[in-house]
Enzyme design. Structure first.
Site, mmCIF file in Angstrom:
data_model
loop_
_atom_site.group_PDB
_atom_site.id
_atom_site.type_symbol
_atom_site.label_atom_id
_atom_site.label_comp_id
_atom_site.label_asym_id
_atom_site.label_seq_id
_atom_site.Cartn_x
_atom_site.Cartn_y
_atom_site.Cartn_z
ATOM 1 N N LYS A 115 29.338 19.162 60.029
ATOM 2 C CA LYS A 115 28.998 18.980 58.643
ATOM 3 C C LYS A 115 28.154 17.779 58.869
ATOM 4 C CE LYS A 115 30.177 15.594 57.258
ATOM 5 N NZ LYS A 115 30.149 14.306 57.598
ATOM 6 N N TYR A 200 32.360 16.056 51.301
ATOM 7 C CA TYR A 200 33.563 16.239 51.435
ATOM 8 C C TYR A 200 34.232 16.837 49.796
ATOM 9 C CZ TYR A 200 34.365 14.824 56.107
ATOM 10 O OH TYR A 200 34.201 14.628 57.397
HETATM 11 P P1 NDP Z 1 27.874 9.264 66.797
HETATM 12 O O1 NDP Z 1 26.876 8.519 66.591
HETATM 13 O O2 NDP Z 1 29.108 8.434 66.990
HETATM 14 O O3 NDP Z 1 27.517 10.208 68.083
HETATM 15 C C1 NDP Z 1 26.553 10.872 67.915
HETATM 16 C C2 NDP Z 1 26.027 11.455 69.415
HETATM 17 O O4 NDP Z 1 24.858 12.055 69.312
HETATM 18 C C3 NDP Z 1 25.681 9.960 70.270
HETATM 19 O O5 NDP Z 1 26.660 9.476 70.847
HETATM 20 C C4 NDP Z 1 24.744 10.741 71.301
HETATM 21 O O6 NDP Z 1 25.665 11.343 72.333
HETATM 22 C C5 NDP Z 1 24.086 11.969 70.589
HETATM 23 N N1 NDP Z 1 22.670 11.919 70.107
HETATM 24 C C6 NDP Z 1 21.845 12.469 70.527
HETATM 25 N N2 NDP Z 1 20.679 12.021 69.991
HETATM 26 C C7 NDP Z 1 20.987 10.918 69.323
HETATM 27 C C8 NDP Z 1 20.174 9.831 68.613
HETATM 28 N N3 NDP Z 1 18.733 10.293 68.450
HETATM 29 N N4 NDP Z 1 20.673 8.932 67.711
HETATM 30 C C9 NDP Z 1 22.154 8.850 67.888
HETATM 31 N N5 NDP Z 1 22.846 9.652 68.763
HETATM 32 C C10 NDP Z 1 22.306 10.733 69.169
HETATM 33 O O7 NDP Z 1 28.176 10.258 65.550
HETATM 34 P P2 NDP Z 1 29.455 10.977 65.107
HETATM 35 O O8 NDP Z 1 30.348 11.395 66.181
HETATM 36 O O9 NDP Z 1 30.358 10.072 63.983
HETATM 37 O O10 NDP Z 1 28.873 12.079 64.350
HETATM 38 C C11 NDP Z 1 28.339 13.390 64.912
HETATM 39 C C12 NDP Z 1 28.342 14.518 63.849
HETATM 40 O O11 NDP Z 1 29.394 14.827 63.465
HETATM 41 C C13 NDP Z 1 27.397 14.247 62.570
HETATM 42 O O12 NDP Z 1 26.819 15.397 62.093
HETATM 43 C C14 NDP Z 1 28.487 13.897 61.646
HETATM 44 O O13 NDP Z 1 28.206 13.862 60.253
HETATM 45 C C15 NDP Z 1 29.727 14.827 62.128
HETATM 46 N N6 NDP Z 1 31.014 14.070 61.726
HETATM 47 C C16 NDP Z 1 31.950 14.894 61.343
HETATM 48 C C17 NDP Z 1 33.415 14.450 61.063
HETATM 49 C C18 NDP Z 1 34.265 15.322 60.503
HETATM 50 O O14 NDP Z 1 35.407 14.834 60.154
HETATM 51 N N7 NDP Z 1 34.216 16.752 60.402
HETATM 52 C C19 NDP Z 1 33.826 12.992 61.321
HETATM 53 C C20 NDP Z 1 32.383 12.327 61.704
HETATM 54 C C21 NDP Z 1 31.262 12.769 62.151
HETATM 55 P P3 NDP Z 1 25.333 11.289 73.762
HETATM 56 O O15 NDP Z 1 25.068 9.663 74.316
HETATM 57 O O16 NDP Z 1 26.511 11.980 74.555
HETATM 58 O O17 NDP Z 1 23.965 11.886 73.797
#
Ligand code: NDP
Length: 367
Positions: A115, A200
């Site tokens: 989401k 949420y």
């Molecule tokens: P993070 O910033 O921690 O991780 C995102 C990951 O995406 C990065 O670590 C990287 O992984 C990859 N990535 C690829 N391109 C980019 C870019 N241009 N900039 C930054 N990161 C990039 O985010 P979250 O894990 O917190 O969130 C990811 C998704 O999950 C979002 O859509 C968020 O809304 C959702 N979310 C949902 C939650 C829930 O409870 N359902 C809770 C938290 C988040 P890599 O280094 O491996 O390429």
């Protein structure tokens, strides 16, 4: 019945566990999702995809895979050659959800997408269409709709135990301290606190009632001069009106200390979930007259419940409970809240739906 519920999709994995490639190794993946796959019943981790090769190899090895199961974004299409990868789980910044959904659909993989589903109504519609055209399922990862506390609250609301529901109130606020965060870049996030945490409130109010709002109004606020909020909003307050007469008042912010709650007020009683949106230790209380009960539900990993649900639906060839259409509807509601805020808070009408659960698939199995 929605069209998506009738869809028959391929591939249908045998044996019993659906294999996933998880796309993006950020905080949510590393801290919550990979551990949830490790205890999955109908689901298992089959591959990881990352822009960081060392992180990808380390994650693969830590979760019982091999280095060959670690892919780069450029190699994404190679997952199409993997018969043991039935679905992808997209855990990337919001604006990348559409691209990876379309790429996954093209190689015949089902899609579980974090989401918010997208950063615009147009993108969310394109994602629903791409999966439908490819004959794969799209599920919006709304963990709260698979959470026992939220189901117990929905039962209390919909059983009449609280009488006729009149008002709801929901808050999701936290401090976003990190100026470099993609969440504060409009291009990547699509908005500020509303699509990230306010969603949420929108989604849980709709889930508890089973109804769709026909009108919303809202206002935005960002602290003047605060560099974090140059591109996206800090706070949003909004109201949603429902066909049964329920009025829901909600607020979200990136500027206030963490609070996550939902309150429901009926003619015979009230309930509160507080905290409501945390990963653990949710607390549900129901009050009728002088009687206040804490509803105790065995703790469960919300992410395991969510992924196992999608896995079973894939195995059965049935659409999930929270399909792409469910995420698309929230996208339309958020767009209307922004429109209202930009037009001085005037009420904005949404398409009116009288039925219940109009965008959801069949209810998930409950233990
Ligand atoms: P993070 O910033 O921690 O991780 C995102 C990951 O995406 C990065 O670590 C990287 O992984 C990859 N990535 C690829 N391109 C980019 C870019 N241009 N900039 C930054 N990161 C990039 O985010 P979250 O894990 O917190 O969130 C990811 C998704 O999950 C979002 O859509 C968020 O809304 C959702 N979310 C949902 C939650 C829930 O409870 N359902 C809770 C938290 C988040 P890599 O280094 O491996 O390429």
């Amino acid at each position: 019945m929605t069209e998506s519920r009738e869809q028959t999709a391929l591939p249908q994995p045998k044996p019993e566990q659906t294999g996933y490639a998880v796309i993006g190794l950020g905080k949510l993946t590393l801290e919550e999702l990979l551990p949830a796959f490790a205890v999955g019943r109908a689901s298992r981790l089959a591959a990881v995809v990352s822009g960081d090769p060392a992180e990808a190899r380390a994650a693969a090895l830590a979760y019982g895979l091999t280095e060959a199961d670690a892919y780069s974004y450029d190699d994404f299409e190679k997952l199409g050659e993997r018969d043991d990868v039935h679905a992808v789980y997209i855990v990337l910044p919001n604006s990348l959800h559409r691209e990876y959904t379309e790429r996954a659909a093209k190689i015949g993989k089902h899609v579980l997408c974090e989401k918010p589903l997208a950063t615009s109504v147009e993108d969310a519609e394109a994602m629903v269409r791409a999966c439908k055209d490819a004959g794969v399922f799209l599920m919006t990862a709304y963990r709260c709709q698979y959470t026992p506390h939220h189901w117990a609250a929905r039962d209390a609301v919909q059983s009449g135990r609280l009488g006729q529901i009149k008002l709801m109130h929901s808050v999701n606020v936290q401090v976003e301290p990190n100026e470099g965060q993609w969440r504060l870049r409009r291009e990547l996030a699509g908005g500020g606190s509303l699509p990230d945490v306010g969603l949420y409130c929108v989604n849980t109010v709709r889930f508890l009632l089973g109804e769709e709002p026909y009108e919303v109004s809202g206002t935005l606020y960002s602290t003047p001069g605060d560099e974090r909020f140059r591109e996206v909003e800090e706070s949003v307050t909004w109201q949603m009106r429902f066909p049964s007469g329920v009025v829901a008042q909600c607020a979200c912010s990136y500027g206030a200390a963490t609070a996550r709650s939902i309150d429901v007020f009926g003619t015979e009683g009230r309930l509160a979930i507080d905290p409501a949106f945390d990963y653990q230790n949710l607390r549900l209380t129901v009050q009728t007259g002088q009687d206040v009960t804490e509803v105790r539900v065995p703790p469960e990993d919300q992410f395991r419940l969510e992924t196992d649900h999608f896995s079973r639906r894939i195995q059965e060839g049935c659409a999930p409970y929270t399909p792409g259409e469910e995420g698309l509807q929230d996208q339309k509601i958020m767009a209307a809240i922004y429109q209202s805020a930009h037009e001085g808070g005037r009420p904005v009408a949404l398409e009116r739906f009288e039925g219940r659960d109009v965008f959801r698939g069949a209810a998930p199995e409950r233990s």
